[in-house]
Scaffold this active site. Sequence first.
Site, short mmCIF file in Angstrom:
data_model
loop_
_atom_site.label_atom_id
_atom_site.label_comp_id
_atom_site.label_asym_id
_atom_site.label_seq_id
_atom_site.Cartn_x
_atom_site.Cartn_y
_atom_site.Cartn_z
N ASP A 25 0.88 -1.16 0.00
CA ASP A 25 0.00 0.00 0.00
C ASP A 25 0.93 1.23 0.00
OD1 ASP A 25 -2.19 1.81 0.74
OD2 ASP A 25 -1.22 1.79 2.72
N ASP A 27 0.02 5.14 0.98
CA ASP A 27 -0.18 6.04 2.13
C ASP A 27 -0.12 5.29 3.46
OD1 ASP A 27 -0.59 8.73 1.51
OD2 ASP A 27 -2.56 8.29 0.67
N ARG A 34 -0.18 11.04 2.75
CA ARG A 34 -0.16 12.15 1.80
C ARG A 34 1.20 12.81 1.63
NH1 ARG A 34 -2.99 11.26 -1.58
NH2 ARG A 34 -3.22 13.37 -2.32
N ARG A 157 -7.26 18.74 7.16
CA ARG A 157 -7.45 17.28 7.08
C ARG A 157 -7.39 16.67 8.48
NH1 ARG A 157 -6.06 13.59 3.41
NH2 ARG A 157 -6.36 14.35 1.32
N ASP A 197 -13.96 5.98 -0.63
CA ASP A 197 -13.98 5.58 -2.04
C ASP A 197 -15.22 4.75 -2.32
OD1 ASP A 197 -11.45 6.73 -2.45
OD2 ASP A 197 -10.44 4.90 -1.80
N ASP A 231 -1.27 -0.58 6.03
CA ASP A 231 -1.57 -0.02 7.37
C ASP A 231 -3.07 -0.01 7.67
OD1 ASP A 231 -2.07 2.08 5.49
OD2 ASP A 231 -2.03 3.51 7.15
N ASP A 245 -6.88 -11.91 1.96
CA ASP A 245 -7.12 -12.81 0.82
C ASP A 245 -6.23 -14.06 0.96
OD1 ASP A 245 -8.27 -12.40 -2.31
OD2 ASP A 245 -6.65 -13.87 -2.07
N THR A 248 -2.65 -14.11 -0.53
CA THR A 248 -1.53 -13.28 -0.05
C THR A 248 -1.09 -13.67 1.36
OG1 THR A 248 -2.92 -11.61 1.02
CG2 THR A 248 -2.44 -11.28 -1.33
O1 M1P Z 1 -4.85 5.66 -0.05
C1 M1P Z 1 -5.80 5.91 0.93
C2 M1P Z 1 -6.76 6.98 0.51
O2 M1P Z 1 -6.05 8.20 0.35
C3 M1P Z 1 -6.85 9.30 0.09
O3 M1P Z 1 -7.74 9.48 1.16
P1 M1P Z 1 -7.93 10.86 1.97
O4 M1P Z 1 -7.83 11.98 1.00
O5 M1P Z 1 -9.28 10.72 2.60
O6 M1P Z 1 -6.85 10.91 3.01
C4 M1P Z 1 -7.68 9.12 -1.15
O7 M1P Z 1 -6.86 9.23 -2.27
C5 M1P Z 1 -8.41 7.80 -1.13
O8 M1P Z 1 -8.98 7.54 -2.39
C6 M1P Z 1 -7.49 6.66 -0.79
O9 M1P Z 1 -8.23 5.48 -0.64
#
Ligand code: M1P
Length: 269
Positions: A25, A27, A34, A157, A197, A231, A245, A248
Amino acid sequence: MAAEAASVYPSLENRPVKGTICLFDVDGTLTPARRTVSPEMLSLLSQLRHKCAIGFVGGSDLAKQQEQLGTASIPVTSLFDFCFAENGLTAYRMGKPLSSNSFIQWLGEEKYQNLVDFCLKYIANLKLPKKRGTFVEFRNGMVNISPIGRNASVEERNEFEAYDKVHNIRRDMVEALKKEFPDYGLTYSIGGQISFDVFPTGWDKTYCLQHVENEKNISGIEYKTIHFFGDKSFPGGNDYEIFSDPRTVGHAVNGPEDTMKLLKEIFQL
Ligand code: M1P
């Protein structure tokens, strides 16, 4: 990871741990939420890539992963053997695109508009400490809905995330959507800080595994061991389906440092 290093990796067939792939993954696993990846993580991934195949599987689109993992002169698609953006609906193998799929094609314009109209009305009726802009983000493989809006700053955020933990804004909105559109075949996933999402059921991160499995038809490699690091591996998190799954070996991590620690242990890096 130096740009020139990309060319010196053994081919997939010649990696020492050939039938193994590590999927990550993005983030909260390869990078802080981010934010951009650290040089230490890139260097460790480079070492790992000399041993086995590596790939990322992220919910966001490729442009965001380029921002987080690549640089102006290094395309993210050169840093991994497999790049799975939007859970693998946009996919690259060895820098070249694989077949893609789209949410709008699957759902159709009429149902899509019903969904968006409902979300905008629902958000219009919410009272929040702050609202910003871009409440609906249309993506190739999904729609991302954010009650505060995707233009929120990092501070905003964090504030929304804390507020949501107490007031369950996203959880309640997801429940309302499920009630309104029970027959749309959609899955709702709260993965990040400010949004959730929406995508067709089954188009979660397990979607990318079809590309991994198809490798046997391309190079003949059967990935018998597919490590996944994420995470948000708890039920309801957007890593949960692929983490649990049976295809994995799932590793729940609590940040990039934890990912690096595990990789060093598992692969003696
Ligand atoms: O990768 C995790 C999520 O990251 C973003 O979420 P948020 O903006 O709420 O922090 C989005 O890009 C989301 O689509 C993605 O699942």
